[in-house]
Motif scaffolding. Structure first.
Motif, PDB file in Angstrom:
ATOM      1  N   LEU A 142       0.818  -1.209   0.000  1.00 39.00           N
ATOM      2  CA  LEU A 142       0.000   0.000   0.000  1.00 39.00           C
ATOM      3  C   LEU A 142       0.857   1.265   0.000  1.00 39.00           C
ATOM      4  O   LEU A 142       0.430   2.306  -0.521  1.00 39.00           O
ATOM      5  CB  LEU A 142      -0.932   0.018   1.211  1.00 39.00           C
ATOM      6  N   SER A 143       2.057   1.183   0.571  1.00 38.22           N
ATOM      7  CA  SER A 143       2.917   2.360   0.636  1.00 38.22           C
ATOM      8  C   SER A 143       3.278   2.878  -0.758  1.00 38.22           C
ATOM      9  O   SER A 143       3.619   4.055  -0.918  1.00 38.22           O
ATOM     10  CB  SER A 143       4.193   2.049   1.418  1.00 38.22           C
ATOM     11  N   VAL A 144       3.189   2.008  -1.771  1.00 38.58           N
ATOM     12  CA  VAL A 144       3.476   2.430  -3.141  1.00 38.58           C
ATOM     13  C   VAL A 144       2.538   3.559  -3.562  1.00 38.58           C
ATOM     14  O   VAL A 144       2.911   4.440  -4.352  1.00 38.58           O
ATOM     15  CB  VAL A 144       3.349   1.229  -4.104  1.00 38.58           C
ATOM     16  N   PHE A 145       1.334   3.579  -2.995  1.00 40.11           N
ATOM     17  CA  PHE A 145       0.319   4.532  -3.444  1.00 40.11           C
ATOM     18  C   PHE A 145       0.258   5.800  -2.593  1.00 40.11           C
ATOM     19  O   PHE A 145      -0.731   6.532  -2.645  1.00 40.11           O
ATOM     20  CB  PHE A 145      -1.048   3.848  -3.474  1.00 40.11           C
ATOM     21  N   ASP A 146       1.298   6.056  -1.830  1.00 43.22           N
ATOM     22  CA  ASP A 146       1.338   7.302  -1.054  1.00 43.22           C
ATOM     23  C   ASP A 146       1.331   8.500  -1.996  1.00 43.22           C
ATOM     24  O   ASP A 146       1.966   8.480  -3.059  1.00 43.22           O
ATOM     25  CB  ASP A 146       2.602   7.352  -0.183  1.00 43.22           C
ATOM     26  N   GLY A 147       0.616   9.542  -1.601  1.00 42.70           N
ATOM     27  CA  GLY A 147       0.646  10.794  -2.362  1.00 42.70           C
ATOM     28  C   GLY A 147      -0.703  11.281  -2.814  1.00 42.70           C
ATOM     29  O   GLY A 147      -1.167  12.340  -2.381  1.00 42.70           O
ATOM     30  N   PRO A 148      -1.424  10.552  -3.685  1.00 40.41           N
ATOM     31  CA  PRO A 148      -2.699  11.048  -4.199  1.00 40.41           C
ATOM     32  C   PRO A 148      -3.783  11.090  -3.118  1.00 40.41           C
ATOM     33  O   PRO A 148      -3.729  10.384  -2.100  1.00 40.41           O
ATOM     34  CB  PRO A 148      -3.058  10.030  -5.286  1.00 40.41           C
ATOM     35  N   ASP A 149      -4.786  11.909  -3.365  1.00 39.17           N
ATOM     36  CA  ASP A 149      -5.913  12.011  -2.439  1.00 39.17           C
ATOM     37  C   ASP A 149      -6.797  10.771  -2.494  1.00 39.17           C
ATOM     38  O   ASP A 149      -7.414  10.395  -1.502  1.00 39.17           O
ATOM     39  CB  ASP A 149      -6.756  13.248  -2.775  1.00 39.17           C
ATOM     40  N   TYR A 150      -6.877  10.144  -3.665  1.00 39.59           N
ATOM     41  CA  TYR A 150      -7.689   8.937  -3.815  1.00 39.59           C
ATOM     42  C   TYR A 150      -6.996   8.018  -4.804  1.00 39.59           C
ATOM     43  O   TYR A 150      -6.409   8.478  -5.790  1.00 39.59           O
ATOM     44  CB  TYR A 150      -9.102   9.273  -4.316  1.00 39.59           C
ATOM     45  N   VAL A 151      -7.076   6.692  -4.537  1.00 41.66           N
ATOM     46  CA  VAL A 151      -6.494   5.695  -5.430  1.00 41.66           C
ATOM     47  C   VAL A 151      -7.603   4.750  -5.866  1.00 41.66           C
ATOM     48  O   VAL A 151      -8.193   4.040  -5.039  1.00 41.66           O
ATOM     49  CB  VAL A 151      -5.353   4.917  -4.755  1.00 41.66           C
ATOM     50  N   ALA A 152      -7.899   4.750  -7.154  1.00 40.40           N
ATOM     51  CA  ALA A 152      -8.943   3.902  -7.736  1.00 40.40           C
ATOM     52  C   ALA A 152      -8.293   2.661  -8.329  1.00 40.40           C
ATOM     53  O   ALA A 152      -7.582   2.751  -9.332  1.00 40.40           O
ATOM     54  CB  ALA A 152      -9.711   4.675  -8.814  1.00 40.40           C
ATOM     55  N   LEU A 153      -8.533   1.509  -7.714  1.00 39.74           N
ATOM     56  CA  LEU A 153      -7.880   0.276  -8.133  1.00 39.74           C
ATOM     57  C   LEU A 153      -8.842  -0.636  -8.880  1.00 39.74           C
ATOM     58  O   LEU A 153     -10.055  -0.638  -8.649  1.00 39.74           O
ATOM     59  CB  LEU A 153      -7.323  -0.470  -6.926  1.00 39.74           C
ATOM     60  N   GLY A 154      -8.276  -1.446  -9.765  1.00 37.46           N
ATOM     61  CA  GLY A 154      -8.997  -2.500 -10.457  1.00 37.46           C
ATOM     62  C   GLY A 154      -8.225  -3.796 -10.380  1.00 37.46           C
ATOM     63  O   GLY A 154      -7.058  -3.819 -10.012  1.00 37.46           O
ATOM     64  N   HIS A 155      -8.888  -4.884 -10.711  1.00 34.97           N
ATOM     65  CA  HIS A 155      -8.361  -6.241 -10.827  1.00 34.97           C
ATOM     66  C   HIS A 155      -9.066  -7.204  -9.889  1.00 34.97           C
ATOM     67  O   HIS A 155      -9.275  -8.358 -10.237  1.00 34.97           O
ATOM     68  CB  HIS A 155      -6.854  -6.330 -10.588  1.00 34.97           C
ATOM     69  N   ILE A 156      -9.438  -6.772  -8.691  1.00 33.35           N
ATOM     70  CA  ILE A 156     -10.173  -7.616  -7.763  1.00 33.35           C
ATOM     71  C   ILE A 156     -11.668  -7.439  -8.037  1.00 33.35           C
ATOM     72  O   ILE A 156     -12.151  -6.316  -8.146  1.00 33.35           O
ATOM     73  CB  ILE A 156      -9.835  -7.250  -6.307  1.00 33.35           C
ATOM     74  N   HIS A 157     -12.416  -8.546  -8.131  1.00 35.41           N
ATOM     75  CA  HIS A 157     -13.807  -8.468  -8.571  1.00 35.41           C
ATOM     76  C   HIS A 157     -14.792  -8.166  -7.454  1.00 35.41           C
ATOM     77  O   HIS A 157     -15.991  -8.023  -7.715  1.00 35.41           O
ATOM     78  CB  HIS A 157     -14.202  -9.755  -9.278  1.00 35.41           C
ATOM     79  N   GLY A 158     -14.324  -8.086  -6.239  1.00 31.93           N
ATOM     80  CA  GLY A 158     -15.200  -7.739  -5.135  1.00 31.93           C
ATOM     81  C   GLY A 158     -14.854  -6.376  -4.562  1.00 31.93           C
ATOM     82  O   GLY A 158     -13.696  -5.965  -4.558  1.00 31.93           O
ATOM     83  N   ARG A 159     -15.867  -5.671  -4.073  1.00 32.50           N
ATOM     84  CA  ARG A 159     -15.654  -4.369  -3.430  1.00 32.50           C
ATOM     85  C   ARG A 159     -14.744  -4.530  -2.218  1.00 32.50           C
ATOM     86  O   ARG A 159     -14.979  -5.372  -1.363  1.00 32.50           O
ATOM     87  CB  ARG A 159     -17.016  -3.813  -2.986  1.00 32.50           C
ATOM     88  N   GLN A 160     -13.707  -3.714  -2.148  1.00 37.06           N
ATOM     89  CA  GLN A 160     -12.802  -3.758  -0.998  1.00 37.06           C
ATOM     90  C   GLN A 160     -12.251  -2.376  -0.695  1.00 37.06           C
ATOM     91  O   GLN A 160     -11.989  -1.594  -1.610  1.00 37.06           O
ATOM     92  CB  GLN A 160     -11.648  -4.739  -1.255  1.00 37.06           C
ATOM     93  N   GLN A 161     -12.078  -2.112   0.589  1.00 42.39           N
ATOM     94  CA  GLN A 161     -11.470  -0.867   1.057  1.00 42.39           C
ATOM     95  C   GLN A 161     -10.193  -1.223   1.796  1.00 42.39           C
ATOM     96  O   GLN A 161     -10.214  -1.863   2.842  1.00 42.39           O
ATOM     97  CB  GLN A 161     -12.422  -0.114   1.986  1.00 42.39           C
ATOM     98  N   LEU A 162      -9.056  -0.829   1.231  1.00 46.72           N
ATOM     99  CA  LEU A 162      -7.763  -1.119   1.839  1.00 46.72           C
ATOM    100  C   LEU A 162      -7.323   0.001   2.770  1.00 46.72           C
ATOM    101  O   LEU A 162      -6.542  -0.216   3.689  1.00 46.72           O
ATOM    102  CB  LEU A 162      -6.710  -1.338   0.748  1.00 46.72           C
ATOM    103  N   ALA A 163      -7.797   1.180   2.514  1.00 49.82           N
ATOM    104  CA  ALA A 163      -7.586   2.369   3.333  1.00 49.82           C
ATOM    105  C   ALA A 163      -8.715   3.316   2.959  1.00 49.82           C
ATOM    106  O   ALA A 163      -9.368   3.116   1.927  1.00 49.82           O
ATOM    107  CB  ALA A 163      -6.215   3.001   3.058  1.00 49.82           C
ATOM    108  N   PRO A 164      -8.989   4.334   3.766  1.00 54.48           N
ATOM    109  CA  PRO A 164     -10.097   5.225   3.413  1.00 54.48           C
ATOM    110  C   PRO A 164      -9.997   5.798   2.007  1.00 54.48           C
ATOM    111  O   PRO A 164     -11.023   6.039   1.357  1.00 54.48           O
ATOM    112  CB  PRO A 164     -10.000   6.326   4.476  1.00 54.48           C
ATOM    113  N   HIS A 165      -8.763   5.969   1.507  1.00 58.48           N
ATOM    114  CA  HIS A 165      -8.600   6.577   0.190  1.00 58.48           C
ATOM    115  C   HIS A 165      -8.099   5.595  -0.869  1.00 58.48           C
ATOM    116  O   HIS A 165      -7.828   5.998  -1.999  1.00 58.48           O
ATOM    117  CB  HIS A 165      -7.617   7.750   0.278  1.00 58.48           C
TER     118      HIS A 165
END
Length: 384
Positions: free
Chosen positions: A201-224
């Motif tokens: 997750l540390s790879v995605f530090d910086g942006p206000d929101y990170v929109a991810l794809g590839h997993i077919h189920g809804r998931q929240q890894l962090a608030p953003h």
């Protein structure tokens, strides 16, 4: 600014031999209504737009129709390629689309945002297409890019460097396995040949929101940092997972709120467990005649033409699994191990029957028939 986060449309994927185009068209039509009803400004599609690198013509038609409808509803679109997509074909499609629809497939575009503006200033959307390390490392020879995690880390470094110069609010879009996710077995193919390549997750530090794809189920890894999942069910194993998209509200400070918008399920997926005769006659299963059905049969022996019989009651029966109610000590023994020690043809057949009939070998009458057939076969061989 309002952003709708969706992903993994997989246009062209089949479901146990059945086309999903009509169902997906219905669901994406509902997504277009969400865009209109919620005054969405930007729709993000985080990869795996198509299910294969060579989609059929009807898949392109559906994509262009939906993207055009989103534009007609008043929103811009940012689409990135996933590991199922052909970046070249998806990128070619972008040249034929109307203004306001941005398709990001070029690795060299990483770090260059698509920028939108509201009353609070710019919002930079950094689309990161799926980056196969072996295919893109020549673009950045100074970096060690052996894994997808390393490649995404390098890409996000480019994003942060550009954002440091531009300033303002930002969104990153990527297609990957991020740390902490739960995949759907046998459905989401590994994005790196030879195993699971997890991106911290540390790879995605910086942006206000990170929109991810590839997993077919809804998931929240962090608030953003979130996955929206696929808009339709593509496997019985994900039948209990909700379908929808994330509505992200951006204010002057960044992300103000994130809400889940449900999408309709054209046909429910159910798993029914029991003996075949019970599934075919019991009133408790009447409610599932219009559902996609996976039947787990608990009969002690294999049944004759079970799918044909099931479809007489459940027209959308799609899958059968065998799970005999009776177990015996040899269940863990493989077929090869079971028959390896057979010394006669009769014993070989007996062991085969025991394997396919949950431990029940031939009856006395069956043994007599087996002896007769083997004897007749030997007589025929000697007479030839």
């Amino acid at each position: 600014m309002r952003i709708l986060h969706t992903s993994d449309w997989h246009i062209g994927r089949s479901f146990h031999g059945n086309s999903t185009l009509d169902a997906l068209s219905t669901v994406l039509g509902a997504l277009v209504r969400q865009v209109r009803d919620n005054d969405v400004d930007v729709v993000i599609v985080a990869g795996d737009v198509f299910d294969s690198a060579v989609p059929a013509a009807a898949c392109y038609t559906l994509l262009s129709d939906v993207l055009g409808a989103i534009a007609d509803a008043g929103a811009s679109v940012v689409v990135t390629s996933g590991n199922h997509d052909s970046a070249a074909r998806l990128g070619f499609t972008s040249a034929l689309l109307r203004e306001g629809i941005h398709v990001v497939t070029d690795p060299l575009s990483v770090g260059t945002p698509v920028t939108f503006t509201d009353e609070h200033g710019p919002v930079h959307v950094y689309g990161i297409p799926f980056l196969e390390p072996g295919m893109v490392r020549h673009h950045w020879p100074e970096a060690e890019l052996r894994t997808h995690a390393q490649t995404l880390d390098h890409a996000m470094g480019l994003v942060r460097a550009d954002l440091g110069t531009r300033g303002g609010r930002s969104v990153a879009v990527a297609h990957c396995f991020a740390a902490g996710v739960s995949a759907t077995p046998l459905l989401e193919r590994d994005i790196q040949q030879g195993g699971l390549d997890i991106v911290p997750l540390s790879v995605f530090d910086g942006p206000d929101y990170v929109a991810l794809g590839h997993i077919h189920g809804r998931q929240q890894l962090a608030p953003h940092i979130r996955y929206a999942g696929a808009p339709v069910h593509y496997s019985f194993s994900e039948g209990d997972k909700p379908r929808g998209s994330w509505l992200v509200e951006m204010d002057a400070a960044g992300v103000a709120s994130v809400d889940w918008l449900e999408l309709p399920v054209p046909r429910r997926l159910v798993t029914l467990r029991g003996r075949l005769d019970d599934l075919l006659t019991a009133a408790e299963y009447d409610a599932h005649v219009d559902d996609w059905v996976c039947a787990v049969l608990t009969d002690d022996t294999p049944q004759l033409e079970p799918m044909r019989k099931l479809r007489a009651r459940f027209p959308y029966a799609a899958k059968i699994e065998l799970s005999p109610a009776k177990r015996h000590a040899g269940d863990a023994v493989t077929y090869a191990e079971r028959v390896a020690g057979a010394e006669t043809d009769q014993e070989l057949i007996a062991r085969f029957l025991a394997h396919v009939r949950a431990g029940r070998g031939p009856s006395e009458r069956e043994r007599e028939l087996i002896d007769d057939v083997i004897s007749a076969s030997r007589v025929s061989e000697l007479s030839a």
